[in-house]
Enzyme design. Structure first.
Site, PDB file in Angstrom:
ATOM      1  N   TYR A   1      87.363 106.826   3.550  1.00 30.99           N
ATOM      2  CA  TYR A   1      86.097 106.251   3.260  1.00 30.99           C
ATOM      3  C   TYR A   1      85.862 104.751   3.702  1.00 30.99           C
ATOM      4  CZ  TYR A   1      85.301 110.636   0.966  1.00 30.99           C
ATOM      5  OH  TYR A   1      85.332 112.048   0.640  1.00 30.99           O
TER       6      TYR A   1
ATOM      7  N   ASN B   1      81.434 103.140  20.262  1.00 34.56           N
ATOM      8  CA  ASN B   1      82.005 104.227  19.897  1.00 34.56           C
ATOM      9  C   ASN B   1      82.386 105.144  21.226  1.00 34.56           C
ATOM     10  OD1 ASN B   1      81.528 107.330  18.991  1.00 34.56           O
ATOM     11  ND2 ASN B   1      82.606 106.445  17.448  1.00 34.56           N
ATOM     12  N   TYR B   2      83.514 105.710  21.477  1.00 33.34           N
ATOM     13  CA  TYR B   2      83.531 106.830  22.378  1.00 33.34           C
ATOM     14  C   TYR B   2      84.608 107.838  21.787  1.00 33.34           C
ATOM     15  CZ  TYR B   2      81.195 103.650  25.324  1.00 33.34           C
ATOM     16  OH  TYR B   2      80.241 102.905  26.002  1.00 33.34           O
ATOM     17  N   ARG B   3      84.301 109.146  22.217  1.00 32.36           N
ATOM     18  CA  ARG B   3      85.054 110.055  21.190  1.00 32.36           C
ATOM     19  C   ARG B   3      84.951 111.452  22.100  1.00 32.36           C
ATOM     20  NH1 ARG B   3      79.846 108.867  19.581  1.00 32.36           N
ATOM     21  NH2 ARG B   3      78.413 110.509  19.825  1.00 32.36           N
TER      22      ARG B   3
ATOM     23  N   SER C   1      87.752 103.543   6.104  1.00 28.16           N
ATOM     24  CA  SER C   1      87.701 103.269   7.582  1.00 28.16           C
ATOM     25  C   SER C   1      86.062 103.792   7.943  1.00 28.16           C
ATOM     26  CB  SER C   1      88.550 104.195   8.216  1.00 28.16           C
ATOM     27  OG  SER C   1      89.714 103.898   7.929  1.00 28.16           O
TER      28      SER C   1
ATOM     29  N   HIS D   1      78.361  97.210  18.606  1.00 26.65           N
ATOM     30  CA  HIS D   1      78.945  98.323  18.081  1.00 26.65           C
ATOM     31  C   HIS D   1      79.294  99.162  19.377  1.00 26.65           C
ATOM     32  CE1 HIS D   1      77.921 102.745  17.790  1.00 26.65           C
ATOM     33  NE2 HIS D   1      78.855 102.530  16.937  1.00 26.65           N
TER      34      HIS D   1
END
Length: 369
Positions: free
Chosen positions: A330, A177-179, A332, A175
């Site tokens: 939802y 995630n970068y935001r 996604s 997993h």
């Protein structure tokens, strides 16, 4: 300054060569990726998975704006990662690309590969969302010390998020995630970055764990020597399933609310971490994807996926933020869930088994580098 940047890149590439290509052709990619992303503007003519969410005209006119930089970076990372995964499949299966728009502002691109021979389900999303921050989201941020002054604030959020569920139990789930988040609070513009990359194996391979953490440490060390240990602990603490008394996997790095030392430095760090995903993971896929496995190993994999579902639906802050956001998509948000999982009453691995070896590490996180 130029010399310092060059020196950091040499250190990265030297580290990768020191691995003697144990993990294949991806061993040096992280050095090249950081070299490009640290010294060059993001290209706005890149071959993305779909057209950008923001118009190309607006992006070109605002090429130095952090919102533009972040959108182009996550579009590039999505395309590179999806194509790297497609290259691992045996039957030429490709990602389904679903570009969507949000009535309240912005949109996203959801890429999903299902029922592959290597990847049972692989998803990689980008979202670029604008609008008014809902009260529930503002309250969640204030609980982390943001002290936002109003309930409804103009905001911008952009990020890339991916979860990969391989078919073979010897290939771990990854997993990342970068935001980036920006909010206009009265006359003050507030901004911060967050993200991380973590690995969830079903059977523990210590060499894989050392490789994975080593690549992430090197990406962190290029920017701040204190980042890896700090963000590694944060990851172990965050991806925790309290009611099970265990972590979701063997960790990696995780951070939130990063707003130092400067916006540009934080962006370069986040970009470097995102560019480290392929060399941290793809060599492990290649190493294990052709291994044979038993029905018992498959059932253990499905049990561990059940734990993954429990964390994502009960504890994950990103899932909650997405569900709180008006106009949420939802399909996604729930892309991270596997096609198949298993819950078995009172399952306990046998003593001295490989399953027990993994469980002990999940209950007592280890230092891998």
């Amino acid at each position: 300054m130029v010399f310092k940047i060059f020196k950091r890149h040499v250190a990265m590439i030297t580290y990768q060569y020191s691995k003697k290509f144990k993990y294949g052709k991806y061993g040096t990619l992280v050095g090249a990726a950081v070299l490009v992303s640290s010294s060059s503007p993001q290209r706005h003519d890149y071959n993305f998975m779909a057209p950008t969410i923001t118009s190309r005209q607006h992006l070109r006119a605002n090429i130095d704006d952090m919102k533009t930089k972040m959108e182009l970076m996550i579009m590039r990372v999505q395309a590179e990662f999806c194509r790297a995964l497609e290259s691992q499949e045996f039957n030429g299966i490709k990602f389904k690309v679903d570009r969507w728009e949000r009535a309240e502002g912005g949109g996203g691109i959801t890429c999903v590969l299902q029922d592959g021979e290597v990847f049972e389900k692989a998803g990689c999303n980008i979202s670029v969302v604008t609008g008014l921050l809902p009260k529930a989201a503002a309250q969640q941020m204030n609980s982390r010390g943001k002290a936002l002054q109003s309930d409804k604030l103009p905001f911008f959020a952009a990020g890339v998020s991916s979860v990969i569920h391989p078919r073979n139990p010897h290939v771990p789930t990854i997993h990342f995630n970068y935001r980036y988040f920006e909010v206009q609070d009265g006359k003050e513009k507030r901004w911060w970055f967050g993200g991380g990359t973590d690995l969830t194996p079903y059977y523990l391979d210590e060499a894989d764990a050392q490789h994975f953490h080593g690549v992430l440490k090197t990406a962190c060390d290029l920017h701040d020597k204190t980042y890896y240990q700090k963000f590694k602990k944060w990851c172990d603490d965050y991806f925790n399933i309290p009611h099970r008394g265990e972590r979701r996997g063997i960790g990696g790095i995780f951070f939130d609310d990063l707003d130092t030392p400067s916006q540009e430095d934080a962006f370069r760090f986040v970009t470097g971490c995102a560019d480290a995903v392929i060399p941290s993971y793809l060599p492990i896929v290649e190493k294990h994807k052709n291994k044979s496995y038993t029905n018992a190993e498959r059932e253990w994999q499905l049990l561990r996926r059940g734990r993954y579902v429990e964390f994502n639906l009960i504890y994950d802050r990103g899932t909650k933020f997405g569900l709180y956001t008006p106009g949420a998509r939802y399909e996604s948000i729930l892309m991270s869930l596997p096609l198949n999982a298993r819950w078995e009453y009172m399952n306990k691995p046998f003593e001295n088994s490989r399953e027990m070896k993994l469980t002990e590490v999940l209950k007592n996180p280890r230092d891998w580098v």
